[in-house]
Design a protein around this motif. Sequence first.
Motif, PDB file in Angstrom:
ATOM      1  N   GLY A   1       0.810  -1.204   0.000  1.00 26.59           N
ATOM      2  CA  GLY A   1       0.000   0.000   0.000  1.00 26.59           C
ATOM      3  C   GLY A   1       0.843   1.254   0.000  1.00 26.59           C
ATOM      4  O   GLY A   1       1.998   1.257   0.423  1.00 26.59           O
ATOM      5  N   LEU A   2       0.261   2.319  -0.461  1.00 28.46           N
ATOM      6  CA  LEU A   2       1.023   3.544  -0.666  1.00 28.46           C
ATOM      7  C   LEU A   2       1.320   4.256   0.643  1.00 28.46           C
ATOM      8  O   LEU A   2       2.143   5.155   0.698  1.00 28.46           O
ATOM      9  N   GLY A   3       0.663   3.877   1.704  1.00 24.27           N
ATOM     10  CA  GLY A   3       0.927   4.557   2.961  1.00 24.27           C
ATOM     11  C   GLY A   3       2.156   4.059   3.674  1.00 24.27           C
ATOM     12  O   GLY A   3       2.577   4.645   4.664  1.00 24.27           O
ATOM     13  N   ASN A   4       2.739   2.974   3.190  1.00 26.65           N
ATOM     14  CA  ASN A   4       3.905   2.417   3.853  1.00 26.65           C
ATOM     15  C   ASN A   4       5.167   3.150   3.452  1.00 26.65           C
ATOM     16  O   ASN A   4       5.328   3.575   2.319  1.00 26.65           O
TER      17      ASN A   4
ATOM     18  N   SER B   1       0.649   9.123  -7.044  1.00 24.41           N
ATOM     19  CA  SER B   1      -0.097   9.200  -5.799  1.00 24.41           C
ATOM     20  C   SER B   1       0.599  10.112  -4.803  1.00 24.41           C
ATOM     21  O   SER B   1      -0.049  10.746  -3.974  1.00 24.41           O
ATOM     22  N   SER B   2       1.895  10.118  -4.854  1.00 26.64           N
ATOM     23  CA  SER B   2       2.668  11.035  -4.025  1.00 26.64           C
ATOM     24  C   SER B   2       3.995  11.291  -4.705  1.00 26.64           C
ATOM     25  O   SER B   2       4.399  10.559  -5.620  1.00 26.64           O
TER      26      SER B   2
ATOM     27  N   ARG C   1       5.780   8.255  -6.742  1.00 32.22           N
ATOM     28  CA  ARG C   1       5.407   6.972  -6.170  1.00 32.22           C
ATOM     29  C   ARG C   1       4.006   6.561  -6.578  1.00 32.22           C
ATOM     30  O   ARG C   1       3.048   7.305  -6.413  1.00 32.22           O
ATOM     31  N   ASN C   2       3.924   5.384  -7.137  1.00 29.65           N
ATOM     32  CA  ASN C   2       2.688   4.651  -7.275  1.00 29.65           C
ATOM     33  C   ASN C   2       2.949   3.320  -6.574  1.00 29.65           C
ATOM     34  O   ASN C   2       3.276   3.322  -5.388  1.00 29.65           O
ATOM     35  N   GLU C   3       2.898   2.221  -7.250  1.00 26.70           N
ATOM     36  CA  GLU C   3       3.255   0.973  -6.590  1.00 26.70           C
ATOM     37  C   GLU C   3       4.755   0.877  -6.382  1.00 26.70           C
ATOM     38  O   GLU C   3       5.228   0.204  -5.480  1.00 26.70           O
TER      39      GLU C   3
END
Lengths: 118, 108
Positions: free
Chosen positions: A102-105, B30-31, B92-94
């Motif tokens: 997941g992107l929050g990690n 995403s970021s 950043r994506n995956e």
Amino acid sequence: GAVVSQHPSRVICKSGTSVKIECRSLDFQATTMFWYRQFPKQSLMLMATSNEGSKATYEQGVEKDKFLINHASLTLSTLTVTSAHPEDSSFYICSARSGSGGLGNTIYFGEGSWLTVV
Amino acid sequence: TQLLEQSPQFLSIQEGENLTVYCNSSSVFSSLQWYRQEPGEGPVLLVTVVTGGEVKKLKRLTFQFGDARKDSSLHITAAQPGDTGLYLCAGRNEKLTFGTGTRLTIIP
């Protein structure tokens, strides 16, 4: 202190031999680790994504038979450069993603390993 | 393939001047993260921006994420010799894809 450790930090090997670089997450489990290569004065290029217990996913143009990646445990991934040639000389950096995905990690980087093939 | 182009590639300025580094892509992320790397070491994370239009400040460094989350900028005010280094943006994506890098030199 470092949470991702690479070993060795520097290695010199003869052309035609194989060399293994280790990437360890020290205080967390990493289901996913990433391997990058960085030539002098250039940016980091992703080589492959290593998933624990499964085959690595290689980026386009990276030879999977030359750069063997093993991610046998949640804290260790290894990159083996087989039949090394001088053009493989580079700075190899790993990173590890905490958590189950997941992107929050958070992604943590190792200190890098200098490989010189003579 | 997700590509991030940074500009300028090289920048050498006098101490005390201001500068801006740009990171552009045709891909949505995403970021976006900014790193600084010293020779022979791994990259060190400076900041993560997540929301389109987001602005973050870290002392003399100001980071902005584009509204469409495709580009970012890093602005340094009153640059100091200690700011010298390789600055890398990373989308950043995956996975994390690094930009082409900006090598900054601050002349005392």
